[in-house]
Scaffold this motif. Sequence first.
Motif, PDB file in Angstrom:
ATOM      1  N   SER A 102      40.182  24.203  78.790  1.00 20.96           N
ATOM      2  CA  SER A 102      40.921  22.931  78.741  1.00 20.96           C
ATOM      3  C   SER A 102      41.763  22.684  79.992  1.00 20.96           C
ATOM      4  CB  SER A 102      41.836  22.919  77.513  1.00 20.96           C
ATOM      5  OG  SER A 102      42.849  23.918  77.628  1.00 20.96           O
ATOM      6  N   LYS A 103      41.671  23.571  80.967  1.00 26.42           N
ATOM      7  CA  LYS A 103      42.505  23.413  82.164  1.00 26.42           C
ATOM      8  C   LYS A 103      42.191  22.130  82.905  1.00 26.42           C
ATOM      9  CE  LYS A 103      43.972  25.912  86.311  1.00 26.42           C
ATOM     10  NZ  LYS A 103      43.794  27.166  87.109  1.00 26.42           N
ATOM     11  N   ASN A 104      40.935  21.744  82.936  1.00 24.23           N
ATOM     12  CA  ASN A 104      40.519  20.540  83.657  1.00 24.23           C
ATOM     13  C   ASN A 104      40.257  19.358  82.732  1.00 24.23           C
ATOM     14  OD1 ASN A 104      40.568  21.896  86.172  1.00 24.23           O
ATOM     15  ND2 ASN A 104      38.512  22.718  85.810  1.00 24.23           N
ATOM     16  N   ALA A 105      40.757  19.449  81.495  1.00 26.89           N
ATOM     17  CA  ALA A 105      40.552  18.347  80.553  1.00 26.89           C
ATOM     18  C   ALA A 105      41.427  17.153  80.939  1.00 26.89           C
ATOM     19  CB  ALA A 105      40.870  18.799  79.132  1.00 26.89           C
ATOM     20  N   VAL A 106      40.930  15.955  80.655  1.00 29.13           N
ATOM     21  CA  VAL A 106      41.645  14.716  80.956  1.00 29.13           C
ATOM     22  C   VAL A 106      41.857  13.964  79.653  1.00 29.13           C
ATOM     23  CG1 VAL A 106      40.726  14.578  83.301  1.00 29.13           C
ATOM     24  CG2 VAL A 106      39.478  13.500  81.421  1.00 29.13           C
ATOM     25  N   PRO A 107      42.798  13.016  79.613  1.00 29.75           N
ATOM     26  CA  PRO A 107      43.004  12.237  78.389  1.00 29.75           C
ATOM     27  C   PRO A 107      41.706  11.566  77.938  1.00 29.75           C
ATOM     28  CG  PRO A 107      44.795  11.877  79.926  1.00 29.75           C
ATOM     29  CD  PRO A 107      43.779  12.691  80.656  1.00 29.75           C
ATOM     30  N   GLY A 108      41.496  11.580  76.635  1.00 31.67           N
ATOM     31  CA  GLY A 108      40.277  11.036  76.053  1.00 31.67           C
ATOM     32  C   GLY A 108      39.280  12.106  75.686  1.00 31.67           C
ATOM     33  N   GLU A 109      39.467  13.352  76.194  1.00 27.54           N
ATOM     34  CA  GLU A 109      38.566  14.441  75.856  1.00 27.54           C
ATOM     35  C   GLU A 109      39.154  15.277  74.725  1.00 27.54           C
ATOM     36  OE1 GLU A 109      36.590  15.058  80.316  1.00 27.54           O
ATOM     37  OE2 GLU A 109      37.821  16.631  79.398  1.00 27.54           O
ATOM     38  N   THR A 110      38.276  16.059  74.081  1.00 30.07           N
ATOM     39  CA  THR A 110      38.704  16.827  72.905  1.00 30.07           C
ATOM     40  C   THR A 110      39.708  17.909  73.276  1.00 30.07           C
ATOM     41  OG1 THR A 110      36.517  16.437  71.940  1.00 30.07           O
ATOM     42  CG2 THR A 110      37.880  18.160  70.945  1.00 30.07           C
ATOM     43  N   VAL A 144      49.258  12.187  86.737  1.00 34.96           N
ATOM     44  CA  VAL A 144      48.836  11.292  87.809  1.00 34.96           C
ATOM     45  C   VAL A 144      47.541  11.786  88.438  1.00 34.96           C
ATOM     46  CG1 VAL A 144      49.516  10.291  90.024  1.00 34.96           C
ATOM     47  CG2 VAL A 144      51.213  10.593  88.241  1.00 34.96           C
ATOM     48  N   ALA A 145      47.422  13.108  88.614  1.00 35.67           N
ATOM     49  CA  ALA A 145      46.188  13.657  89.172  1.00 35.67           C
ATOM     50  C   ALA A 145      45.008  13.446  88.225  1.00 35.67           C
ATOM     51  CB  ALA A 145      46.382  15.139  89.471  1.00 35.67           C
ATOM     52  N   GLU A 146      45.266  13.464  86.908  1.00 34.90           N
ATOM     53  CA  GLU A 146      44.182  13.261  85.951  1.00 34.90           C
ATOM     54  C   GLU A 146      43.649  11.841  85.989  1.00 34.90           C
ATOM     55  OE1 GLU A 146      45.940  16.548  82.771  1.00 34.90           O
ATOM     56  OE2 GLU A 146      46.098  14.395  82.377  1.00 34.90           O
ATOM     57  N   LEU A 147      44.495  10.878  86.357  1.00 39.20           N
ATOM     58  CA  LEU A 147      44.011   9.500  86.469  1.00 39.20           C
ATOM     59  C   LEU A 147      42.901   9.393  87.509  1.00 39.20           C
ATOM     60  CD1 LEU A 147      47.363   7.474  86.298  1.00 39.20           C
ATOM     61  CD2 LEU A 147      45.638   7.716  84.510  1.00 39.20           C
ATOM     62  N   TYR A 158      43.758   5.823  79.259  1.00 34.92           N
ATOM     63  CA  TYR A 158      44.695   5.581  80.362  1.00 34.92           C
ATOM     64  C   TYR A 158      46.112   5.394  79.839  1.00 34.92           C
ATOM     65  CZ  TYR A 158      41.024   5.063  83.879  1.00 34.92           C
ATOM     66  OH  TYR A 158      39.981   5.296  84.755  1.00 34.92           O
ATOM     67  N   ARG A 159      46.252   4.683  78.721  1.00 33.92           N
ATOM     68  CA  ARG A 159      47.596   4.495  78.158  1.00 33.92           C
ATOM     69  C   ARG A 159      48.180   5.830  77.696  1.00 33.92           C
ATOM     70  NH1 ARG A 159      45.347  -0.481  76.101  1.00 33.92           N
ATOM     71  NH2 ARG A 159      44.698   0.585  74.175  1.00 33.92           N
ATOM     72  N   THR A 160      47.342   6.703  77.152  1.00 31.60           N
ATOM     73  CA  THR A 160      47.824   8.031  76.740  1.00 31.60           C
ATOM     74  C   THR A 160      48.342   8.823  77.936  1.00 31.60           C
ATOM     75  OG1 THR A 160      46.272   8.091  74.876  1.00 31.60           O
ATOM     76  CG2 THR A 160      47.167  10.195  75.640  1.00 31.60           C
ATOM     77  N   ALA A 161      47.596   8.783  79.036  1.00 34.52           N
ATOM     78  CA  ALA A 161      48.021   9.511  80.239  1.00 34.52           C
ATOM     79  C   ALA A 161      49.335   8.951  80.787  1.00 34.52           C
ATOM     80  CB  ALA A 161      46.932   9.438  81.301  1.00 34.52           C
ATOM     81  N   LEU A 162      49.466   7.625  80.802  1.00 34.49           N
ATOM     82  CA  LEU A 162      50.684   7.019  81.348  1.00 34.49           C
ATOM     83  C   LEU A 162      51.871   7.228  80.415  1.00 34.49           C
ATOM     84  CD1 LEU A 162      49.113   3.727  82.756  1.00 34.49           C
ATOM     85  CD2 LEU A 162      49.962   5.676  84.058  1.00 34.49           C
ATOM     86  N   ASP A 163      51.642   7.238  79.093  1.00 39.10           N
ATOM     87  CA  ASP A 163      52.740   7.509  78.152  1.00 39.10           C
ATOM     88  C   ASP A 163      53.235   8.952  78.310  1.00 39.10           C
ATOM     89  OD1 ASP A 163      52.608   4.954  77.207  1.00 39.10           O
ATOM     90  OD2 ASP A 163      51.397   5.459  75.434  1.00 39.10           O
ATOM     91  N   ASP A 164      52.307   9.893  78.408  1.00 39.81           N
ATOM     92  CA  ASP A 164      52.714  11.287  78.620  1.00 39.81           C
ATOM     93  C   ASP A 164      53.420  11.454  79.964  1.00 39.81           C
ATOM     94  OD1 ASP A 164      51.586  11.860  76.184  1.00 39.81           O
ATOM     95  OD2 ASP A 164      49.714  12.660  77.019  1.00 39.81           O
ATOM     96  N   PHE A 165      52.981  10.718  80.963  1.00 46.62           N
ATOM     97  CA  PHE A 165      53.654  10.756  82.264  1.00 46.62           C
ATOM     98  C   PHE A 165      55.108  10.306  82.134  1.00 46.62           C
ATOM     99  CE2 PHE A 165      55.011   8.196  85.916  1.00 46.62           C
ATOM    100  CZ  PHE A 165      54.993   9.147  86.925  1.00 46.62           C
ATOM    101  N   GLY A 166      55.344   9.189  81.449  1.00 45.35           N
ATOM    102  CA  GLY A 166      56.712   8.697  81.283  1.00 45.35           C
ATOM    103  C   GLY A 166      57.582   9.643  80.478  1.00 45.35           C
ATOM    104  N   THR A 167      57.021  10.303  79.461  1.00 41.67           N
ATOM    105  CA  THR A 167      57.796  11.242  78.651  1.00 41.67           C
ATOM    106  C   THR A 167      58.283  12.422  79.479  1.00 41.67           C
ATOM    107  OG1 THR A 167      56.537  10.603  76.681  1.00 41.67           O
ATOM    108  CG2 THR A 167      57.735  12.697  76.610  1.00 41.67           C
ATOM    109  N   ASP A 168      57.390  13.001  80.267  1.00 38.74           N
ATOM    110  CA  ASP A 168      57.786  14.143  81.090  1.00 38.74           C
ATOM    111  C   ASP A 168      58.736  13.727  82.207  1.00 38.74           C
ATOM    112  OD1 ASP A 168      56.427  16.308  79.845  1.00 38.74           O
ATOM    113  OD2 ASP A 168      54.535  15.576  80.635  1.00 38.74           O
ATOM    114  N   VAL A 169      58.542  12.555  82.775  1.00 38.88           N
ATOM    115  CA  VAL A 169      59.426  12.096  83.853  1.00 38.88           C
ATOM    116  C   VAL A 169      60.847  11.899  83.328  1.00 38.88           C
ATOM    117  CG1 VAL A 169      59.950  10.113  85.317  1.00 38.88           C
ATOM    118  CG2 VAL A 169      57.674  11.088  85.332  1.00 38.88           C
ATOM    119  N   ARG A 170      61.013  11.268  82.203  1.00 32.03           N
ATOM    120  CA  ARG A 170      62.358  11.034  81.657  1.00 32.03           C
ATOM    121  C   ARG A 170      63.061  12.343  81.332  1.00 32.03           C
ATOM    122  NH1 ARG A 170      59.064   7.235  79.009  1.00 32.03           N
ATOM    123  NH2 ARG A 170      59.450   5.077  79.675  1.00 32.03           N
ATOM    124  N   ALA A 171      62.309  13.280  80.749  1.00 34.99           N
ATOM    125  CA  ALA A 171      62.929  14.567  80.408  1.00 34.99           C
ATOM    126  C   ALA A 171      63.364  15.314  81.666  1.00 34.99           C
ATOM    127  CB  ALA A 171      61.952  15.411  79.597  1.00 34.99           C
TER     128      ALA A 171
END
Length: 359
Positions: A102-110, A144-147, A158-171
Amino acid sequence: MGVPGRFSRERVEVERFDRALDPPPGQPDDDFADELAVVAALRELGPAGRPDPATRERIRAEIEGRLGEPVVRRRWRPRMADLAAAGIALVLGLVGLTLLLSKNAVPGETLYDVKRAGEATSLAFTFGAEAKAQKHLEFAADRVAELGRMTDASPSAYRTALDDFGTDVRAGVTQLTALATSGSDHGQLTGLKAWAHDQSNLLAAEESRVPAAAALDLSGARGLLTRIQERTTALVSRLDCYEITTGSSDELGLLPAKGACTQQQPSRIGATPSPDPSSPPPPSSETVPPTTSAPRQPDLAIPTAPTPTPPPSGGTPPPVYAPPIPTPTAPRLPTPPSPPPPVLSFPPLLPGLPPIVIG
């Protein structure tokens, strides 16, 4: 370290028999002639010399009859500890293999959910507020690299990746700004501002590849990075002020204070504060030497009673106090008179003359 006698003898016999099986050419060993004949016959038989099941049972029954008791057939039975250890090893192996895949998995994959679970576990084993904040920023950079690796992904991915990006950035930003303002660390805020600028450029490069349904989410992520740059700039400008933040916070952490910047008081022990030009000058520290005068003789005069002040018209007359009684002086002892000078008398030098008296 020596070998016990019995084992040593058995080892010698085994080695002799081994040499007898493969003797050097021209040097036959007659000690094991019978045994070697049996071995040669078994080699000639090959697989055909193996006993069938009926023969094995007959041999077993004969051995049991000679021993007088049945031979116990031992079967290996796994213990619960062995089963538990094997199960744990299997689970750990599967988990490690899954995380590796799962190291190279991107949003949308299992396997993307497995990747996020591994990141949460890694964060739980990270100690220190600054280290945790850097971990959050590292995970946000991975989104961002996964995009850039997402091909033919749905807008929801794409929305999942951007939502996770915002969560980690705020924290991460919330923790870093709290640390930087408490310690007046310019380096942390400057590094955070540079990181936000770089990630904003990377998101701008992916704008053409993001589906139109996720374009609003991408704009929100870039706006978040712009706010971070503005926030860090405002905090850096007030790190030397007495009031850095307002004490309240939002999704990006502490809010910078507004208004005039009052410089912090010097924290060094013994530091002299800068004088205020509007304050009056301090009194001079020069000391005036005291005037030397002759000692004053005590006044032995009896004080007279003060003249009473007439009371005001229509008021109560003030009370009249008696003058203080002087302390009597102790009488002096009389001074004894000085003794008379001594008188010296000498006899006359000649008869008929008076004696000589001095004094």
